[in-house]
Design a protein around this motif. Structure first.
Motif, mmCIF file in Angstrom:
data_model
loop_
_atom_site.group_PDB
_atom_site.id
_atom_site.type_symbol
_atom_site.label_atom_id
_atom_site.label_comp_id
_atom_site.label_asym_id
_atom_site.label_seq_id
_atom_site.Cartn_x
_atom_site.Cartn_y
_atom_site.Cartn_z
ATOM 1 N N VAL A 157 -61.962 -27.246 5.724
ATOM 2 C CA VAL A 157 -62.271 -25.898 5.247
ATOM 3 C C VAL A 157 -62.503 -24.958 6.424
ATOM 4 C CG1 VAL A 157 -63.953 -24.491 3.991
ATOM 5 C CG2 VAL A 157 -63.173 -26.658 3.021
ATOM 6 N N ALA A 158 -63.240 -25.429 7.432
ATOM 7 C CA ALA A 158 -63.493 -24.598 8.606
ATOM 8 C C ALA A 158 -62.191 -24.278 9.340
ATOM 9 C CB ALA A 158 -64.477 -25.303 9.536
ATOM 10 N N LEU A 159 -61.299 -25.255 9.409
ATOM 11 C CA LEU A 159 -59.995 -25.029 10.041
ATOM 12 C C LEU A 159 -59.230 -23.916 9.335
ATOM 13 C CD1 LEU A 159 -57.807 -26.247 12.110
ATOM 14 C CD2 LEU A 159 -56.920 -27.428 10.091
ATOM 15 N N CYS A 160 -59.318 -23.898 8.018
ATOM 16 C CA CYS A 160 -58.547 -22.944 7.206
ATOM 17 C C CYS A 160 -59.212 -21.578 7.074
ATOM 18 C CB CYS A 160 -58.328 -23.507 5.798
ATOM 19 S SG CYS A 160 -57.350 -25.021 5.716
ATOM 20 N N ARG A 161 -60.473 -21.459 7.454
ATOM 21 C CA ARG A 161 -61.227 -20.242 7.149
ATOM 22 C C ARG A 161 -60.572 -18.949 7.646
ATOM 23 N NH1 ARG A 161 -65.690 -20.549 4.850
ATOM 24 N NH2 ARG A 161 -66.281 -22.586 5.737
ATOM 25 N N GLN A 175 -63.543 -25.439 19.006
ATOM 26 C CA GLN A 175 -64.867 -24.911 19.333
ATOM 27 C C GLN A 175 -65.440 -24.095 18.182
ATOM 28 O OE1 GLN A 175 -66.595 -25.586 22.428
ATOM 29 N NE2 GLN A 175 -68.158 -24.995 20.929
ATOM 30 N N GLN A 176 -64.585 -23.295 17.519
ATOM 31 C CA GLN A 176 -65.059 -22.503 16.384
ATOM 32 C C GLN A 176 -65.536 -23.405 15.251
ATOM 33 O OE1 GLN A 176 -61.442 -20.200 15.872
ATOM 34 N NE2 GLN A 176 -62.389 -18.358 16.721
ATOM 35 N N ILE A 177 -64.790 -24.489 15.001
ATOM 36 C CA ILE A 177 -65.196 -25.430 13.959
ATOM 37 C C ILE A 177 -66.512 -26.108 14.334
ATOM 38 C CG2 ILE A 177 -64.558 -27.538 12.721
ATOM 39 C CD1 ILE A 177 -61.615 -26.747 13.180
ATOM 40 N N ALA A 178 -66.605 -26.516 15.597
ATOM 41 C CA ALA A 178 -67.829 -27.173 16.065
ATOM 42 C C ALA A 178 -69.029 -26.246 15.929
ATOM 43 C CB ALA A 178 -67.654 -27.610 17.520
ATOM 44 N N ASP A 179 -68.878 -24.980 16.284
ATOM 45 C CA ASP A 179 -69.980 -24.023 16.189
ATOM 46 C C ASP A 179 -70.389 -23.799 14.731
ATOM 47 O OD1 ASP A 179 -69.921 -23.779 18.923
ATOM 48 O OD2 ASP A 179 -68.796 -21.882 18.923
ATOM 49 N N GLU A 180 -69.404 -23.720 13.838
ATOM 50 C CA GLU A 180 -69.717 -23.471 12.421
ATOM 51 C C GLU A 180 -70.449 -24.650 11.794
ATOM 52 O OE1 GLU A 180 -67.382 -23.020 8.144
ATOM 53 O OE2 GLU A 180 -66.438 -22.195 9.956
ATOM 54 N N LEU A 181 -70.029 -25.864 12.128
ATOM 55 C CA LEU A 181 -70.548 -27.058 11.463
ATOM 56 C C LEU A 181 -71.632 -27.777 12.277
ATOM 57 C CD1 LEU A 181 -67.187 -28.534 10.111
ATOM 58 C CD2 LEU A 181 -68.792 -26.998 8.956
ATOM 59 N N PHE A 182 -71.967 -27.240 13.447
ATOM 60 C CA PHE A 182 -72.969 -27.857 14.312
ATOM 61 C C PHE A 182 -72.567 -29.289 14.672
ATOM 62 C CE2 PHE A 182 -75.162 -24.697 11.659
ATOM 63 C CZ PHE A 182 -75.680 -23.869 12.646
ATOM 64 N N LEU A 183 -71.307 -29.420 15.086
ATOM 65 C CA LEU A 183 -70.762 -30.705 15.513
ATOM 66 C C LEU A 183 -70.353 -30.615 16.969
ATOM 67 C CD1 LEU A 183 -68.374 -31.514 12.514
ATOM 68 C CD2 LEU A 183 -70.597 -32.564 12.956
#
Length: 230
Positions: A157-161, A175-183
Motif C-alpha cells: 500500500v505504501a508503495l502504491c500511495r 526510504q519513503q516506505i520505511a519512513d511511513e511504516l517505521f521500518l
C-alpha cells in the motif's frame, strides 16, 4: 511468454505504457498492440462496432502503418467470424503477412498473444478475460491474487500511495516506505523481494519492477483507492 521483439515484451514498455495496456486487458474487447514510427505504443480496440479492419500503408486504412515502406498500401485484413478474429492476406501484399513468423496463406484464426508481422511492424493480438471471444487458455497462465502477510500488504500500500491522485506518478521509494511504516530500509527491501515474487514480476528489469508491481496490485484490486487514502 512474449518474445523479446514482441510488442507485449514488458522490458520494452514504459510504466505508463504498461498501465494503459493493463487497463485495456481489463476491458471487454480484443485489442491490437503495436508501435508507431516514433516507437510509441498504440492500442487499437476491436470493439463490437467493428467486424472488419484493414491494415496497410495507405492512410485510408483502419490501421495505417505509413512509416513502414515494406508494408503494402493495403496489406491485410482482420475479420470477425463467428465471434473469432481472423487475419487474411489473400495476395493483397507484396511481402506477405506472418503470424508468429509463419506466413499466412488464405485466412488464419488469431489467438490471444499471437504476433502478426507486416513488413517490419509487429502487431500483437490480445483478448482480455472479459471478452466474449476469449479462447481457452492454459490453467495458471494469468497471475492469481497472491496471499500476503499483513506486513507485506502495508509495504505494498505504501508503495502504491503516490498513485492516489494520478497514474502518472512514480511508486514510493524504499526510504519513503520505511519512513511511513517505521521500518528499516532493509526490511522494506526484504518485503519487496517477496512481493516481486508473489506478483510474478521478479524477472523484470530492476527499473520496472516497482512500477509494474504497483500497477498490477491496483489492477488486481489488491490495493484499492480507499487503501491509498488511509
Amino acid at each position: 511468454m512474449p518474445t523479446p521483439d514482441s510488442p507485449l515484451a514488458r522490458h520494452a514498455a514504459t510504466p505508463h505504457e504498461l498501465y494503459d495496456r493493463l487497463g485495456a486487458e481489463r476491458g471487454a474487447h480484443p485489442f491490437l498492440v503495436f508501435r508507431d514510427g516514433d516507437g510509441r505504443q498504440v492500442l487499437f480496440v476491436l470493439g463490437q462496432e467493428r467486424s472488419r479492419v484493414s491494415i496497410g500503408r495507405n492512410e485510408a486504412n483502419d490501421v495505417s502503418l505509413g512509416w513502414d515502406s515494406e508494408v503494402s498500401r493495403l496489406h491485410a485484413e482482420l475479420e470477425r467470424i463467428g465471434g473469432e478474429w481472423t487475419v487474411a492476406d489473400d495476395g493483397l501484399s507484396r511481402n506477405g503477412s506472418y503470424v508468429n513468423e509463419e506466413r499466412v496463406t488464405g485466412r488464419r484464426r488469431l489467438r490471444d498473444g499471437d504476433v502478426v508481422r507486416l513488413g517490419r511492424t509487429a502487431i500483437a493480438f490480445r483478448v482480455p478475460d472479459d471478452a466474449d471471444s476469449r479462447p481457452t487458455s492454459p490453467a495458471g497462465s494469468r497471475v492469481a491474487v497472491p496471499h500476503l502477510s499483513p506486513g507485506q500488504r502495508r509495504v505494498l500500500v505504501a508503495l502504491c500511495r503516490p498513485y492516489k491522485d494520478t497514474h502518472m506518478a512514480a511508486p514510493a521509494t524504499n526510504q519513503q516506505i520505511a519512513d511511513e511504516l517505521f521500518l528499516s530500509v532493509d526490511a522494506v527491501k526484504a518485503n519487496l523481494r517477496a512481493l516481486f515474487a508473489a506478483f510474478g514480476v521478479d524477472h523484470l528489469p530492476q527499473n520496472q519492477k516497482r512500477s509494474v508491481l504497483a500497477i498490477r496490485a491496483m489492477q488486481l484490486g489488491v490495493v484499492s483507492s480507499r487503501d491509498l487514502e488511509t
